[in-house]
Design an enzyme around this catalytic site. Structure first.
Site, PDB file in Angstrom:
ATOM      1  N   LYS A  86      32.912  43.541  33.235  1.00  0.00           N
ATOM      2  CA  LYS A  86      33.883  44.065  34.213  1.00  0.00           C
ATOM      3  C   LYS A  86      35.192  44.473  33.543  1.00  0.00           C
ATOM      4  O   LYS A  86      36.259  44.486  34.174  1.00  0.00           O
ATOM      5  CB  LYS A  86      34.164  43.040  35.324  1.00  0.00           C
ATOM      6  CG  LYS A  86      32.927  42.533  36.038  1.00  0.00           C
ATOM      7  CD  LYS A  86      32.032  43.645  36.540  1.00  0.00           C
ATOM      8  CE  LYS A  86      32.674  44.509  37.608  1.00  0.00           C
ATOM      9  NZ  LYS A  86      31.781  45.599  38.065  1.00  0.00           N
ATOM     10  N   GLY A 107      34.260  50.901  40.635  1.00  0.00           N
ATOM     11  CA  GLY A 107      35.340  51.231  41.555  1.00  0.00           C
ATOM     12  C   GLY A 107      35.163  50.541  42.893  1.00  0.00           C
ATOM     13  O   GLY A 107      35.755  50.939  43.895  1.00  0.00           O
ATOM     14  N   ARG A 108      34.340  49.481  42.922  1.00  0.00           N
ATOM     15  CA  ARG A 108      34.094  48.723  44.159  1.00  0.00           C
ATOM     16  C   ARG A 108      35.406  48.089  44.629  1.00  0.00           C
ATOM     17  O   ARG A 108      36.155  47.529  43.826  1.00  0.00           O
ATOM     18  CB  ARG A 108      33.058  47.633  43.852  1.00  0.00           C
ATOM     19  CG  ARG A 108      32.710  46.773  45.023  1.00  0.00           C
ATOM     20  CD  ARG A 108      31.858  45.577  44.598  1.00  0.00           C
ATOM     21  NE  ARG A 108      30.515  45.968  44.217  1.00  0.00           N
ATOM     22  CZ  ARG A 108      30.035  45.865  42.995  1.00  0.00           C
ATOM     23  NH1 ARG A 108      30.810  45.416  42.016  1.00  0.00           N
ATOM     24  NH2 ARG A 108      28.799  46.225  42.707  1.00  0.00           N
TER      25      ARG A 108
END
EC number: 2.8.2.-
Length: 332
Positions: free
Chosen positions: A100, A296-297
């Site tokens: 991430k 881009g969550r």
């Protein structure tokens, strides 16, 4: 000696018996073969369309394939592939972390370069031995972000290829942890709150046993790697700058890999909806390409008190990391 002579005589008797039986069998086979040939001819010409299909010899069973990791461990670098152009090689460069942090984005951006060959997925080369084929002059790359936090990874990688170049994409450990939680929450909707997982007893001590928190202790993980590789083998990429200035960060990576700066700002545009840079369509291709919807969550809302506590927790680790790398990532 008498025993040996007895065994030798027995073998000779068996061989003689076998020879006699073989002669008798061959004598029987000749007329049988003639009968089968005549019947086949009669069936073919006198009864067309009604003959049973000829029996086929069973296909040979292939020998079990040698596991990829075994073959790579036993053979020399530059293992030739069975077919197709190129050779399967040990990776000369690895994106080893962090989860991430922006590793997938960096890999996709680098794959635009004609001299970079990498699989789109995470092949776990040092677990499974999967690598793409490359031509002379191309760099073989792998991305597996779990390597950076795996205790045994530096030793194994050094043992396989001590000259490997190592790329680490890092991001503010607090926002990285929240992004990690968001990804897990999307797969496990009943997960406890971020606060409940990050701290023991409400807002008590930070729970470093939780992987989302532990990954952000970059200085500790780097300390383990520096036992095997010099700092000159590393490039540390800012996940934040990879969003705000993708061409600049990718340019640094191309320099580190000894590549010509082919991937430049002309390849990117900023997607306001995703809040992330995307790739412009290449000449002759269909349309612009963005990373999947999992990138881009949106992040869940985390109370400010929780964010501040985590920032204070990470601050000494961040500062040590800045000193170790000679880079200030501006997280404090």
């Amino acid at each position: 000696m008498a025993g040996s002579g007895g065994l030798g005589g027995g073998a000779g008797d068996l061989q003689g018996a076998g020879t006699g039986q073989g002669t008798a069998l061959r004598a029987l086979r000749a007329p049988l073969a003639l009968v089968v040939l005549l019947l086949s001819a009669y069936c073919l010409f006198a009864l067309p369309g009604r003959c049973p299909p000829a029996a086929r010899a069973p296909a040979p069973v292939p020998a079990p394939a040698e596991p990829p990791h075994t073959s790579l461990r036993l053979r020399a670098p530059g293992l030739p592939v069975a077919s197709g152009p190129g050779r399967r090689r040990f990776p000369q460069a690895l994106i080893v972390g962090v989860k991430k942090g922006g590793t997938r984005a960096l890999l996709e951006f680098l794959r635009l370069h004609p001299d970079v060959r990498a699989l789109g997925s995470e092949p776990h080369f040092f677990d499974r031995g999967l690598m793409p084929r490359t031509l002379d002059g191309q760099i073989t790359m792998e991305k597996t972000p779990s390597y950076f936090v795996t205790q045994e990874a530096p030793r194994r990688i050094h043992g396989m290829s001590p000259d490997t170049k190592l790329i680490v994409v890092v991001r503010n450990p607090v926002t990285r942890a929240i992004s990690d939680y968001a990804q897990t929450l999307s797969k496990t909707p009943g997960l406890p709150s971020f606060r409940a997982l990050a701290f023991r007893h409400g807002l008590g001590p930070v729970d470093t046993a939780w992987s989302a928190v532990r990954i952000g202790l970059y200085a500790q993980h780097l300390d383990n790697w520096l036992r095997y590789f010099p700092l000159s083998h590393f490039l540390f990429v800012s996940g934040e700058r990879l969003v705000s200035d993708p061409a600049g960060e990718v340019g640094r990576v191309q320099d580190f890999l000894g590549l010509k700066r082919v991937v430049t700002d002309k390849h990117f545009y900023f997607n306001a909806t995703k809040g992330f840079p995307c790739l412009k369509k290449a000449q002759g291709s269909g349309r612009p390409r963005c990373l999947g919807k999992s990138k881009g969550r949106p992040h869940p809302r985390v109370p400010e008190a929780v964010v501040q506590r985590l920032q204070a927790f990470y601050r000494p680790f961040n500062r040590k990391f800045y000193q170790m790398t000679g880079q200030d990532f501006g997280w404090d």
